[in-house]
Design an enzyme around this catalytic site. Structure first.
Site, PDB file in Angstrom:
ATOM      1  N   GLU A 274     -64.660  43.933 -80.653  1.00 43.83           N
ATOM      2  CA  GLU A 274     -65.863  43.132 -80.916  1.00 43.83           C
ATOM      3  C   GLU A 274     -66.907  43.329 -79.822  1.00 43.83           C
ATOM      4  O   GLU A 274     -67.323  42.371 -79.170  1.00 43.83           O
ATOM      5  CB  GLU A 274     -65.501  41.641 -80.967  1.00 43.83           C
ATOM      6  CG  GLU A 274     -64.436  41.263 -81.977  1.00 43.83           C
ATOM      7  CD  GLU A 274     -63.975  39.809 -81.826  1.00 43.83           C
ATOM      8  OE1 GLU A 274     -64.421  39.105 -80.895  1.00 43.83           O
ATOM      9  OE2 GLU A 274     -63.142  39.378 -82.638  1.00 43.83           O
ATOM     10  N   ARG A 277     -72.404  43.453 -75.702  1.00 40.94           N
ATOM     11  CA  ARG A 277     -73.221  43.977 -74.609  1.00 40.94           C
ATOM     12  C   ARG A 277     -73.122  45.502 -74.457  1.00 40.94           C
ATOM     13  O   ARG A 277     -74.124  46.171 -74.211  1.00 40.94           O
ATOM     14  CB  ARG A 277     -72.759  43.321 -73.300  1.00 40.94           C
ATOM     15  CG  ARG A 277     -73.712  43.491 -72.151  1.00 40.94           C
ATOM     16  CD  ARG A 277     -73.072  42.998 -70.845  1.00 40.94           C
ATOM     17  NE  ARG A 277     -72.439  41.726 -70.955  1.00 40.94           N
ATOM     18  CZ  ARG A 277     -72.988  40.556 -70.604  1.00 40.94           C
ATOM     19  NH1 ARG A 277     -74.209  40.529 -70.120  1.00 40.94           N
ATOM     20  NH2 ARG A 277     -72.307  39.433 -70.731  1.00 40.94           N
ATOM     21  N   CYS A 347     -92.376  25.013 -66.735  1.00 42.59           N
ATOM     22  CA  CYS A 347     -92.382  23.930 -65.747  1.00 42.59           C
ATOM     23  C   CYS A 347     -90.968  23.605 -65.295  1.00 42.59           C
ATOM     24  O   CYS A 347     -90.432  22.519 -65.580  1.00 42.59           O
ATOM     25  CB  CYS A 347     -93.053  22.702 -66.353  1.00 42.59           C
ATOM     26  SG  CYS A 347     -94.709  23.093 -66.881  1.00 42.59           S
ATOM     27  N   GLU A 348     -90.335  24.530 -64.645  1.00 44.67           N
ATOM     28  CA  GLU A 348     -88.980  24.353 -64.103  1.00 44.67           C
ATOM     29  C   GLU A 348     -88.877  25.255 -62.879  1.00 44.67           C
ATOM     30  O   GLU A 348     -89.258  26.435 -62.956  1.00 44.67           O
ATOM     31  CB  GLU A 348     -87.911  24.857 -65.086  1.00 44.67           C
ATOM     32  CG  GLU A 348     -87.896  24.199 -66.431  1.00 44.67           C
ATOM     33  CD  GLU A 348     -86.757  23.211 -66.593  1.00 44.67           C
ATOM     34  OE1 GLU A 348     -85.986  23.008 -65.642  1.00 44.67           O
ATOM     35  OE2 GLU A 348     -86.679  22.634 -67.687  1.00 44.67           O
ATOM     36  N   TYR A 376     -78.021  39.429 -75.146  1.00 44.68           N
ATOM     37  CA  TYR A 376     -78.234  38.040 -74.715  1.00 44.68           C
ATOM     38  C   TYR A 376     -79.635  37.859 -74.121  1.00 44.68           C
ATOM     39  O   TYR A 376     -79.836  37.066 -73.214  1.00 44.68           O
ATOM     40  CB  TYR A 376     -77.124  37.597 -73.746  1.00 44.68           C
ATOM     41  CG  TYR A 376     -75.755  37.908 -74.300  1.00 44.68           C
ATOM     42  CD1 TYR A 376     -75.260  37.197 -75.382  1.00 44.68           C
ATOM     43  CD2 TYR A 376     -74.979  38.948 -73.789  1.00 44.68           C
ATOM     44  CE1 TYR A 376     -74.028  37.511 -75.941  1.00 44.68           C
ATOM     45  CE2 TYR A 376     -73.741  39.268 -74.345  1.00 44.68           C
ATOM     46  CZ  TYR A 376     -73.273  38.542 -75.415  1.00 44.68           C
ATOM     47  OH  TYR A 376     -72.056  38.856 -75.981  1.00 44.68           O
TER      48      TYR A 376
END
Ligand code: LLP
Length: 420
Positions: A274, A277, A347-348, A376
């Protein structure tokens, strides 16, 4: 093969300059190489030639239907973890017999739709789930093909957030309980047919020894079950093979396959893998443009137009994504290297793509390529801060195809009750 190479000062994807893509389609955007995807499919099919096998691409890594179609044309099936991924696999024309269904929390409706589509097997992760699969199959008058996802309790030696094969992880059935559950369920559940055994121990593994440890444990389980008269047809070793993000020494697909087939020698089983990546990871870059530069006494910041909503891996896992300027400065011009944080507009404080990275002086409107963005990347993107998700583009030689359009503001509020 690496489709992202400099020609002179310009970074290309296959035969297209990334600068031309940025100019035509805008930034941020994801750019995939078709040739790279085909080369990864070949790596798996060549390594597995001569062994009964099925490669089920893990859809969560990059889920675009156009990409799934390309992989399906190369004979790959799909590893899915939701009804949504089943829907995508169907749209891509993937046959049920080439789909395995993983995941710890399948709902009754999802199980039902997978049974309707006649998938190859469910990777079942708990006794409770077994109960539900049996019940759903019974209601439909069917027998569900099942592999138990076994947790072999090996340390995959990767980031804790992406390791899944230790007994403290939520995944799978502890290997010490698997034999009992197989045998008991054979008696108790008339609508379950055990066809295989499955494990997936984690992601971005660059060391083969955890794969070997877990495969040996799975083999021992298969042999025990055989002694009880339970003969399985499939062994699914999941995904997890790492890729090169920063010059890591990564095993070849063929080394992993040889390891598995070696461990399985003498058993008559179909090997299911499976990979996610290792198929798509290095197939894509994300392009982002510098909007502002800001220096304080401590730091230089390049504020780019992509944020953690577009590419969350650095923020979430502190993952290293290599970053290149798509037009590199002439060597003669590179006098100094400065340390930059490459940060987004969200805003983080955790909104960054890279920290303390050395670059020659950066300028407003420079376009940067976040390398190794295929897995991802887009699939984990979100609309946080009400930002539209970015387009996905596929390069094939000198041609560029929009495989997902940039979202509009209307897309952002689709489904919301806008009141009167
Ligand atoms: N099979 C199962 C059951 C999985 O859970 C996964 C990934 C795969 C296969 C594919 O694994 P791969 O070949 O891609 O390593 N978001 C994280 C990675 C999470 C992996 C989740 N499961 C990241 O960005 O690194």
């Amino acid at each position: 093969m690496d489709p992202f190479l400099f020609r002179g000062n310009d970074l290309y994807c296959e035969d297209v300059a990334l600068a031309d893509i940025a100019a035509e389609y805008g930034t941020p955007c994801y750019v995939y190489s078709k040739a790279f995807l085909l080369s990864r499919c070949r790596a798996y099919s060549q390594a597995l030639a001569g062994y009964k096998h099925l490669v089920c691409y893990s859809v969560k890594a990059a889920s675009n239907v156009y990409l799934l179609k390309i992989l399906a044309e190369q004979g790959l099936g799909c590893d899915i973890v939701s009804g949504g991924e089943l829907f995508r696999a169907k749209l891509a024309g993937v046959a049920g017999r080439k789909i395995v269904y993983s995941g710890v929390g399948k709902s009754a409706a999802e199980i039902r739709s997978a049974l309707e589509y006649n998938i190859l097997f469910f990777n079942v992760e708990s006794e409770d789930e077994l109960l539900l699969v049996n019940q759903t199959a019974a209601e439909m008058g069917l027998v569900a093909p099942v592999a138990l996802r076994v947790n072999p309790d090996v340390d995959p030696l990767t980031h804790p957030y992406i390791s899944t094969g230790l007994k403290e992880n939520k995944f799978g059935i502890p290997i010490v309980e698997a034999e009992r559950i197989y045998l008991q369920a054979c008696n108790d559940f008339k609508n379950i047919n055990f066809v295989g055994v499955d494990c997936h121990i984690g992601s971005q593994l660059i060391n083969l020894s955890p794969f070997k440890d877990s495969a040996l444990r799975i083999r021992a389980l298969i042999e025990k079950l055989q002694l009880h008269g339970l003969k399985l047809d499939y062994v699914d070793f999941g995904g997890g093979l790492g890729i090169n993000y920063d010059g890591e020494d990564v095993p070849e697909v063929s080394q992993l396959v040889d390891l598995f087939t070696g461990v399985l020698a003498g058993l008559d089983l179909t090997l299911v893998l499976e990979p996610g990546r290792s198929i798509v990871g290095n197939s894509a870059v994300m392009l982002t443009k510098i909007q502002y530069l800001k220096n304080n006494s401590e730091k230089r910041f390049a504020i780019v137009d992509a944020g953690m909503n577009d590419m969350v891996r650095p923020s979430l896992y502190n993952a290293f994504q290599k970053i290149e300027k798509i037009v590199s400065p002439q060597q003669s011009v590179v006098e100094h290297v400065f340390q930059y944080d490459i940060v987004g507009p969200i805003c983080e404080s955790g909104d960054f793509l890279a920290k303390d990275r050395g670059f020659s002086e950066l300028y407003k409107d420079d376009v940067l390529a976040v390398m190794g963005a295929g897995a991802y990347g887009f699939s984990m993107s979100s609309n946080y801060n009400s930002r539209s998700r970015v387009p996905e583009l596929l390069v094939d030689g000198a041609s560029v195809t929009v495989i997902r359009a940039r979202e509009s503001y209307e897309d952002l509020v689709r489904g919301e009750n806008l009141g009167r």
